[in-house]
Design an enzyme around this catalytic site. Structure first.
Site, PDB file in Angstrom:
ATOM      1  N   HIS A 169      98.067-120.380   5.894  1.00  0.00           N
ATOM      2  CA  HIS A 169      98.158-119.165   5.080  1.00  0.00           C
ATOM      3  C   HIS A 169      96.817-118.984   4.370  1.00  0.00           C
ATOM      4  CE1 HIS A 169     102.819-118.985   4.385  1.00  0.00           C
ATOM      5  NE2 HIS A 169     102.462-117.903   5.067  1.00  0.00           N
ATOM      6  N   CYS A 263     101.654-121.144  -3.782  1.00  0.00           N
ATOM      7  CA  CYS A 263     102.803-120.800  -2.933  1.00  0.00           C
ATOM      8  C   CYS A 263     104.057-120.562  -3.775  1.00  0.00           C
ATOM      9  CB  CYS A 263     103.115-121.919  -1.945  1.00  0.00           C
ATOM     10  SG  CYS A 263     101.770-122.342  -0.854  1.00  0.00           S
TER      11      CYS A 263
HETATM   12  N1  ARG Z   1     107.269-124.257   4.429  1.00  0.00           N
HETATM   13  C1  ARG Z   1     106.702-122.992   4.083  1.00  0.00           C
HETATM   14  C2  ARG Z   1     106.250-122.271   5.331  1.00  0.00           C
HETATM   15  O1  ARG Z   1     105.718-122.892   6.213  1.00  0.00           O
HETATM   16  C3  ARG Z   1     105.565-123.141   3.132  1.00  0.00           C
HETATM   17  C4  ARG Z   1     105.027-121.841   2.620  1.00  0.00           C
HETATM   18  C5  ARG Z   1     103.835-121.984   1.745  1.00  0.00           C
HETATM   19  N2  ARG Z   1     103.529-120.763   1.110  1.00  0.00           N
HETATM   20  C6  ARG Z   1     102.292-120.274   0.902  1.00  0.00           C
HETATM   21  N3  ARG Z   1     102.163-119.215   0.174  1.00  0.00           N
HETATM   22  N4  ARG Z   1     101.263-120.795   1.507  1.00  0.00           N
HETATM   23  O2  ARG Z   1     106.416-121.084   5.458  1.00  0.00           O
END
Ligand code: ARG
Length: 270
Positions: A169, A263
């Protein structure tokens, strides 16, 4: 002093790693998630925000949605306008409804991506800074979402391509330090995107992969205080040298799902 912020968060009461949608997630880890410990780390984050004067609101967690704690993925909110999410992973798709319910009750309309094939994961891949929105693609959010975000907010969107699966991300590889500047790890981006960042932010703080893998770039800055994982020691040093005040918050338990401070935090900008 920079203005106080309004954050939306979701308690990790039902947090666990049951499926794997990024390389951090190991459902068969011999040391599985300690949900209580995750809750304690999350509470410390909420306390840190409130201690610095910020408003923190909460959305109720839903059983069976273990990643709902990652509020940043639920939307991008700018000028009181909400662009909702459509998740790539089917396991996370129902989170959109839960957050939409919160937004409606709080008096916001929610715009959803028009095309059913569009993926958009909110502030996970959309970072407002300097009067524009930096938008990540490569792993989750699709480039067509970038166009739609620009059209919806009327704010220039700069597309950036992510290339490191551990930094899947945009908010794992870059964060806004204040209204104008960012910190990022160049190696997380394609060569062209790296060049774009270099041109846009010549004074950026450049972090190492080590700091990025400690989720140091998954930080939240209010323009002065930077809520940051203390494991990113190099980055913490650089922040101090630039006059920012690092506020250490440990999120090791959430890292087992590939998440950190940012996150867990959705900013409501009105
Ligand atoms: N387990 C989640 C996923 O893979 C983690 C999300 C992390 N969020 C972020 N804003 N980077 O979607």
């Amino acid at each position: 002093m920079p203005p106080l912020r309004r954050y939306l968060v979701c308690e990790p009461r039902f947090f666990e790693v049951r499926y794997a949608i990024n390389p951090w997630m190991r459902p068969d880890d011999p040391e599985p998630v300690d949900t209580e410990r995750a809750c304690r780390q999350w509470e410390a984050l909420v306390r840190a925000y409130r201690d610095h004067g910020h408003t923190v609101e909460t959305v109720d967690p839903v059983p069976g949605l273990p990643d709902m704690v990652f509020a940043a993925n639920a939307a991008l909110v700018l000028d009181g306008k909400v662009f909702g999410s459509r998740f790539r992973a089917p396991q996370r798709r129902p989170e959109s409804d839960a957050y939409q319910t919160w937004f409606k009750a709080a008096g916001f309309d929610v715009h959803l991506p028009q095309d059913p094939t569009t993926v958009v994961e909110g502030e996970g891949d959309l970072v407002p800074v300097g009067g524009m929105v930096l938008a990540g693609s490569g792993f989750r959010t699709t480039p067509d979402a970038h166009h739609e975000v620009q059209e919806f907010f009327g704010v220039p969107v700069v597309s950036l391509r992510l290339t490191d699966p551990y930094l899947y991300h945009l908010d794992t590889a870059l964060f806004a330090l204040d209204e104008e500047n960012v910190a990022y790890y160049p190696g997380a981006f394609s060569p062209g995107s790296r060049e774009v960042l270099r041109r846009l932010f010549p004074d950026a703080i450049l972090a190492t992969r080590e700091d990025a893998l400690s989720f140091g770039l998954n930080a939240v800055s209010d323009g002065r205080h930077v809520f940051v994982d203390p494991g990113a020691t190099g980055l913490v040093d650089q922040l101090s040298r630039r006059g920012f005040v690092p506020v250490p918050v440990e999120t090791s338990e959430l890292r087992k799902s590939g998440g950190g401070i940012k996150c867990c935090t959705l900013e409501i900008r009105s």
